[in-house]
Design an enzyme around this catalytic site. Structure first.
Site, PDB file in Angstrom:
ATOM      1  N   ARG A 169     -12.700  13.232   5.449  1.00 17.75           N
ATOM      2  CA  ARG A 169     -11.356  13.815   5.627  1.00 17.75           C
ATOM      3  C   ARG A 169     -10.931  14.565   4.371  1.00 17.75           C
ATOM      4  O   ARG A 169     -10.370  15.656   4.438  1.00 17.75           O
ATOM      5  CB  ARG A 169     -10.342  12.708   5.945  1.00 17.75           C
ATOM      6  CG  ARG A 169     -10.497  12.153   7.348  1.00 17.75           C
ATOM      7  CD  ARG A 169      -9.729  10.864   7.501  1.00 17.75           C
ATOM      8  NE  ARG A 169      -8.314  11.053   7.296  1.00 17.75           N
ATOM      9  CZ  ARG A 169      -7.504  10.123   6.759  1.00 17.75           C
ATOM     10  NH1 ARG A 169      -7.970   8.956   6.389  1.00 17.75           N
ATOM     11  NH2 ARG A 169      -6.236  10.378   6.619  1.00 17.75           N
ATOM     12  N   SER A 174      -6.881   4.208   8.645  1.00 15.85           N
ATOM     13  CA  SER A 174      -7.478   4.112   7.313  1.00 15.85           C
ATOM     14  C   SER A 174      -6.802   3.008   6.503  1.00 15.85           C
ATOM     15  O   SER A 174      -7.454   2.126   5.942  1.00 15.85           O
ATOM     16  CB  SER A 174      -7.333   5.468   6.615  1.00 15.85           C
ATOM     17  OG  SER A 174      -7.558   5.356   5.242  1.00 15.85           O
ATOM     18  N   HIS A 193       0.851  -1.193   0.000  1.00 13.61           N
ATOM     19  CA  HIS A 193       0.000   0.000   0.000  1.00 13.61           C
ATOM     20  C   HIS A 193       0.884   1.239   0.000  1.00 13.61           C
ATOM     21  O   HIS A 193       1.848   1.314   0.766  1.00 13.61           O
ATOM     22  CB  HIS A 193      -0.901   0.016   1.239  1.00 13.61           C
ATOM     23  CG  HIS A 193      -1.934   1.106   1.177  1.00 13.61           C
ATOM     24  ND1 HIS A 193      -3.164   0.927   0.593  1.00 13.61           N
ATOM     25  CD2 HIS A 193      -1.901   2.387   1.589  1.00 13.61           C
ATOM     26  CE1 HIS A 193      -3.849   2.047   0.662  1.00 13.61           C
ATOM     27  NE2 HIS A 193      -3.107   2.961   1.263  1.00 13.61           N
ATOM     28  N   ASP A 250     -14.000   3.224   7.087  1.00 14.09           N
ATOM     29  CA  ASP A 250     -12.990   4.010   6.367  1.00 14.09           C
ATOM     30  C   ASP A 250     -13.603   4.727   5.167  1.00 14.09           C
ATOM     31  O   ASP A 250     -13.227   5.855   4.852  1.00 14.09           O
ATOM     32  CB  ASP A 250     -11.827   3.123   5.907  1.00 14.09           C
ATOM     33  CG  ASP A 250     -10.816   3.927   5.112  1.00 14.09           C
ATOM     34  OD1 ASP A 250     -10.269   4.884   5.676  1.00 14.09           O
ATOM     35  OD2 ASP A 250     -10.606   3.633   3.925  1.00 14.09           O
ATOM     36  N   LYS A 265      -8.248  -1.259   5.919  1.00 13.86           N
ATOM     37  CA  LYS A 265      -8.499  -1.838   4.585  1.00 13.86           C
ATOM     38  C   LYS A 265      -7.662  -3.102   4.385  1.00 13.86           C
ATOM     39  O   LYS A 265      -8.113  -4.091   3.852  1.00 13.86           O
ATOM     40  CB  LYS A 265      -8.152  -0.829   3.490  1.00 13.86           C
ATOM     41  CG  LYS A 265      -9.156   0.314   3.388  1.00 13.86           C
ATOM     42  CD  LYS A 265      -8.923   1.148   2.158  1.00 13.86           C
ATOM     43  CE  LYS A 265      -7.788   2.117   2.314  1.00 13.86           C
ATOM     44  NZ  LYS A 265      -8.104   3.457   2.722  1.00 13.86           N
TER      45      LYS A 265
END
Ligand code: URA
Length: 437
Positions: A170, A185, A84, A163, A189
């Protein structure tokens, strides 16, 4: 418990209990909880300003991770490993990395996002290939992973729903830059993907969420520590985002970048280095290499053999796009016009600001100016020269791809505000800055 009291508590800089954080997460994931968006947003701002300690961050992450369903990938024999990135400009690494890792024997369930502000989004880049479908249910994701070892999909209503809500609030309330919120966040995920291991690409520099190295390092440490608490093996690789990564910025243009490298063309040396370093760590954490260097060497072989490009082709076909796009790049969307950006003077390029290039790409329509913007998939920049290149006045620094002459003028002028050409050769910008384990 009342949301108003929870907001006031964080506003005063006090520590939340696990129950309070569970209350907020329930409020974000269940519309029936009846907590309005403005209260959630006020709480996000309080967290952004007052922070959270390690225990609160872990509790928030755990509650968000458990807010939805989780893939069940136990029956897959391959190690399940994902990467990620915290987001950048020209950072289309996932497009090449996911099929490459599948070709190397890992299973890669990659839940991805859309462009955010000046940064590009993997889902938008994938959808630039006509027909590419990213909305998939849990059963379809699981069966595609069993078949070809890779699936790239969007967040659904049932995967990490808290999220989904918090991220969009956000984005619209200037509360993205918060270490605990970013940690919760990302990891919520990734937890939903049922992974064995995770490699985190934490960007540092002008185009990153956190520009300064101390903040990026703090984020990396918090990510790795919190992942460990969730039982997830991980490392964070801090990589440079002062100038865009690679030579292409845009949606279809970044598909071109991925295909080029999967064909074994490593002209975009920084992109290839980032790809092989992150991939090398995935191989190592997935038990396929004794160290990341061996992993990277194995991946070069997989690319040379043609297996990585073949897996890319299989992947795009499985998602509904035309597999010929892997061999015929003319099938990708193209902008109606291209123009050159000439060097304003002779010398060396000493600065090419990633954020400015990303914002210029948004002006062209490659990113969203607001939630409802329609993307121009062919728009963006090809960077012929990057930091360190010697140029003569008038040499082409970059090519602008767009469909609207006025926007192209505006984007070019904006791009130039991020470009510096000086007499002295600058020090090279290292791509890989640090690894946090
Ligand atoms: N990427 C995410 O998924 N979440 C963040 O908060 C920032 C980057």
């Amino acid at each position: 418990m009342r949301m108003l009291d929870i907001i006031a508590k964080k506003r005063q800089g006090l520590k939340h209990t696990d129950q309070e954080l569970a209350f907020v997460v329930k409020a974000a994931s269940d519309p029936k909880a009846g907590v309005p968006d403005y209260q959630l947003t006020a709480w996000l701002m309080a967290v952004c300003c007052r922070g959270m300690d390690e225990a609160e961050t872990a509790a928030l992450t755990r509650a968000m991770a458990l807010s939805g369903r989780r893939l069940d990938l136990k029956r897959l024999r391959a190690p399940k490993v994902d990467k990620h990135s915290t987001g950048g400009v020209g950072d289309g690494i996932s497009l090449a990395l996911a099929p490459l890792m599948a070709a190397a024997g890992l299973a890669v369930p990659m839940m991805s996002g859309r462009g955010l502000g000046h940064t590009g989004g993997t889902l938008d880049k994938l959808e630039s290939m006509k027909g590419f479908r990213v909305r998939m249910g849990i059963d379809e994701i699981t069966s595609q992973l069993a078949r070809i070892g890779v699936c790239m999909f969007g967040q659904t209503q049932d995967l990490a729903p808290a999220d989904r809500t918090l991220y969009s609030l956000r984005d619209a309330s200037s509360t993205v830059e918060s270490v605990p919120l970013v940690v919760a966040s990302i990891l919520s995920k990734k937890f939903a993907e049922d992974l064995d291991a995770l490699v985190l690409d934490v960007k540092i520099g002008s185009g990153a969420i956190f520009k300064n190295p101390a903040e990026a390092q703090a984020l990396s440490r918090a990510l790795v520590k919190t992942a460990r608490k969730l039982g997830l093996r991980s490392v964070a690789v801090l990589t440079s985002m002062d100038q865009p990564l690679g030579r292409y910025v845009g949606n279809a243009l970044e598909v071109v970048q991925a295909v080029e490298v999967l064909r074994g063309d490593f002209t975009s040396a920084d992109y290839a280095e980032c790809l092989l370093t992150l991939g090398g760590w995935m191989m190592h954490l997935g038990g396929k290499a004794k160290d990341p260097e061996e992993g990277a060497a194995r991946l070069k072989e997989v690319i040379r053999s043609g297996a990585a490009l073949e897996r890319f082709q299989k992947m795009i076909e499985a998602h509904g796009a035309d597999p010929r796009a892997a061999s015929d790049l003319d099938l990708l969307p193209k902008a109606a016009m291209t123009r050159e950006i000439p060097a304003p003077r002779s010398g060396y390029i000493s600065w090419l600001d990633a954020r400015k290039v990303g914002e210029a790409a948004v002006i062209l329509g490659a990113g969203r100016a607001n939630k409802d913007s329609v993307l121009d998939y062919g728009a963006g920049f090809i960077l012929d020269r990057k930091v360190g290149s010697k140029v003569k006045k008038g040499d082409c620094v970059a090519r602008v791809h767009g469909s609207d002459a006025a926007r192209m003028d505006e984007a070019t002028a904006y791009f130039l505000t991020g470009l510096r050409v000086e007499g002295q050769k600058p020090k090279p910008i290292p791509v890989i800055r640090q690894v946090v384990k």
